[in-house]
Structures are given as C-alpha cells and as structure tokens.
Design a protein around this motif. Structure first.
Motif, mmCIF file in Angstrom:
data_model
loop_
_atom_site.group_PDB
_atom_site.id
_atom_site.type_symbol
_atom_site.label_atom_id
_atom_site.label_comp_id
_atom_site.label_asym_id
_atom_site.label_seq_id
_atom_site.Cartn_x
_atom_site.Cartn_y
_atom_site.Cartn_z
ATOM 1 N N ILE A 29 51.427 50.006 39.500
ATOM 2 C CA ILE A 29 50.939 49.366 40.710
ATOM 3 C C ILE A 29 50.962 47.851 40.552
ATOM 4 O O ILE A 29 51.001 47.315 39.444
ATOM 5 C CB ILE A 29 49.512 49.821 41.086
ATOM 6 N N SER A 30 50.952 47.187 41.706
ATOM 7 C CA SER A 30 50.822 45.732 41.692
ATOM 8 C C SER A 30 49.418 45.301 42.090
ATOM 9 O O SER A 30 49.002 44.187 41.774
ATOM 10 C CB SER A 30 51.857 45.095 42.614
ATOM 11 N N ALA A 31 48.689 46.159 42.766
ATOM 12 C CA ALA A 31 47.306 45.844 43.139
ATOM 13 C C ALA A 31 46.582 47.105 43.565
ATOM 14 O O ALA A 31 47.210 48.118 43.905
ATOM 15 C CB ALA A 31 47.260 44.816 44.271
ATOM 16 N N LEU A 32 45.265 47.019 43.539
ATOM 17 C CA LEU A 32 44.424 48.139 43.954
ATOM 18 C C LEU A 32 43.406 47.615 44.962
ATOM 19 O O LEU A 32 42.870 46.509 44.819
ATOM 20 C CB LEU A 32 43.720 48.741 42.734
ATOM 21 N N HIS A 33 43.172 48.411 45.990
ATOM 22 C CA HIS A 33 42.229 48.029 47.041
ATOM 23 C C HIS A 33 41.062 49.002 47.071
ATOM 24 O O HIS A 33 41.246 50.212 46.885
ATOM 25 C CB HIS A 33 42.905 48.090 48.421
ATOM 26 N N MET A 48 40.422 43.507 46.696
ATOM 27 C CA MET A 48 41.788 43.716 46.251
ATOM 28 C C MET A 48 41.876 43.096 44.871
ATOM 29 O O MET A 48 41.501 41.931 44.690
ATOM 30 C CB MET A 48 42.790 43.046 47.184
ATOM 31 N N LEU A 49 42.304 43.886 43.886
ATOM 32 C CA LEU A 49 42.356 43.326 42.541
ATOM 33 C C LEU A 49 43.548 43.867 41.770
ATOM 34 O O LEU A 49 43.995 44.988 41.998
ATOM 35 C CB LEU A 49 41.047 43.567 41.788
ATOM 36 N N SER A 50 44.050 43.046 40.884
ATOM 37 C CA SER A 50 45.177 43.447 40.042
ATOM 38 C C SER A 50 44.823 43.371 38.567
ATOM 39 O O SER A 50 45.594 43.834 37.721
ATOM 40 C CB SER A 50 46.405 42.591 40.334
ATOM 41 N N SER A 51 43.674 42.799 38.257
ATOM 42 C CA SER A 51 43.206 42.767 36.870
ATOM 43 C C SER A 51 41.734 42.400 36.868
ATOM 44 O O SER A 51 41.220 41.817 37.834
ATOM 45 C CB SER A 51 43.996 41.745 36.053
ATOM 46 N N GLY A 52 41.059 42.770 35.773
ATOM 47 C CA GLY A 52 39.701 42.298 35.542
ATOM 48 C C GLY A 52 38.646 42.856 36.465
ATOM 49 O O GLY A 52 38.538 44.059 36.663
ATOM 50 N N LYS A 53 37.883 41.954 37.027
ATOM 51 C CA LYS A 53 36.655 42.324 37.715
ATOM 52 C C LYS A 53 36.414 41.356 38.873
ATOM 53 O O LYS A 53 36.725 40.170 38.774
ATOM 54 C CB LYS A 53 35.518 42.223 36.694
ATOM 55 N N SER A 70 40.131 52.408 37.936
ATOM 56 C CA SER A 70 39.287 51.403 38.562
ATOM 57 C C SER A 70 37.945 52.017 38.915
ATOM 58 O O SER A 70 37.857 53.230 39.164
ATOM 59 C CB SER A 70 39.950 50.860 39.829
ATOM 60 N N SER A 71 36.910 51.201 38.914
ATOM 61 C CA SER A 71 35.584 51.648 39.329
ATOM 62 C C SER A 71 35.001 50.688 40.353
ATOM 63 O O SER A 71 35.246 49.484 40.299
ATOM 64 C CB SER A 71 34.630 51.710 38.131
ATOM 65 N N LEU A 72 34.256 51.272 41.270
ATOM 66 C CA LEU A 72 33.489 50.492 42.233
ATOM 67 C C LEU A 72 32.023 50.770 41.956
ATOM 68 O O LEU A 72 31.602 51.930 41.923
ATOM 69 C CB LEU A 72 33.833 50.894 43.664
#
Lengths: 108, 114
Positions: A29-33, A48-53, A70-72
């Motif tokens: 992936i290039s990003a996660l929403h 929207m994130l592609s790394s970290g927090k 990923s976690s929310l």
C-alpha cells in the motif's frame, strides 16, 4: 480472503474506556485511511497515514508497514463516538480498498 | 464550506426506469469516484474519474454509467435499474490522483429498486 480485514466486527464499551480497533492488510500500500460512518450514514475521513502515528484529539492512529497492520485508538470514549469505523488502503495505484467496518457502541 | 453534495438522498424506483444520481464538489478536486455500500461487503468502487473526460471502471461497474463533462460534477446513471442495485451510494472526491489524498464523501443516496 479479503485484502483488508478489520477486528473486531462489533465492539461495545462503557463511557471512558480505552478502545482499540485493528486493521490488517495483505497487499502493498501507499497509504491507509481511517473513516468514521455515523448512524445517519455520512462518512468522514479521520486519518490518512503512510507511516508512524497520528493524533487528533482523543483519536490516535498507528501503522506498522512491515507488519501490514494499523490500529485506531480512542481514549476516554464517549457515547458520541458510537459509529462504524472503516479502514481503507490505497494500493500502489489509485485504487482504494475498504474493510467491512467495525461497529462501535459506547454506553453511558 | 468545502463539501460533496449528492441528490437525491433517498430514491425509490421501479425496475427499468432510468435514473441519475448527481454528485458535485466545490473543492476543485481532480479525482472523483462512486461507491456502493452493501451489508457485509463494505464499500466497493463503481467508477472513478481522474479528471474531466477521463473515467474508468472500478470493481462493480456493470449496470452503471458515468460522465465527467465538468470538473465539479460526476453523475451516476442507471440506465435500467434492477433490484440488485438497491444499495447505499456514495460519491467521493480527492485533490488528485497518483498519490493518496484525503477522501471527501458525499452524504449518501439510499436507492431502492422494486
């Protein structure tokens, strides 16, 4: 098997509890929403994130690219947080693939 | 206010009667798309558009048409609706393609085809 898996599917909590919703994906992936869908149906983009927090108010989103996870997190949950939370990923193209969502209910 | 609007919000129609769901955004976004949401299946992409006059099929394009004659508008056309197109439809837009941008969603259109 879905390319984007969320867990749990349903979650109930008491007001004030710390909540975690998980998203795993099996593709590059290039990003996660992270999206929020309220009972009325409208969808709002949370992160929207592609790394970290990232952090916004009581919401925190993390991503581990190596683990494809990923976690929310929601701190000090409130009944107004009751909604469906949807994870979606951008493939390394323009395509967006969605998880089936986690239904959260927070009781007073 | 930056927004994506859809009309109508609710529609009940009969099999075979052509209908159009309009979508408009006021953010000068290049990328627009249509999704349908069904219980247990999540959101699935119907069509998307990279820019004016550029459209392409998503995962479930059968039975739908789109057009992008102006940057702000992206209508969804059902030429001959069938009951399996009963669903909740969302239009969305984002700034551009090629790199992921924040998605802005319309309020949804609940369609029932009898």
């Amino acid at each position: 098997k879905n390319e984007v898996e969320q867990s749990p599917q349903n979650l109930t909590a008491q007001e004030g509890e710390f909540i975690t919703i998980n998203c795993s994906y099996s593709v590059g992936i290039s990003a996660l929403h992270w999206l929020q869908q309220h009972p009325g149906g409208g969808i709002v983009s949370l992160f929207m994130l592609s790394s970290g927090k990232k952090k916004h108010g009581r919401l925190i989103a993390t991503i581990n690219i190596q683990e494809k996870h990923s976690s929310l997190h929601i701190t000090a949950s409130h009944p107004r947080d009751s909604a469906v939370y949807i994870c979606a990923v951008n493939l390394n193209t323009d395509k967006l693939i969605f998880g089936t969502g986690t239904r959260l209910q927070v009781f007073p | 206010e930056a927004q994506v609007t859809q009309n109508p919000r609710y529609l009940i129609t009969v099999t075979g009667k052509k209908l159009t769901v309009t979508c408009s955004q006021n953010m000068n976004h290049e990328y627009m798309s249509w999704y349908r949401q069904d219980p247990g299946l999540g959101l699935r992409q119907i069509y998307y558009s990279m820019n004016v006059e550029v459209t392409d099929k998503g995962d479930v394009p059968e039975g739908y048409k789109v057009s992008r004659k102006e940057k702000r508008n992206f209508p969804l056309i059902l030429e001959s609706p069938s009951p399996n197109q009963t669903s909740l439809y969302f239009c969305a837009s984002s700034l551009s393609r090629g790199w992921p941008y924040e998605q802005y969603f319309g309020p949804g259109t609940r369609l029932t085809v009898t």
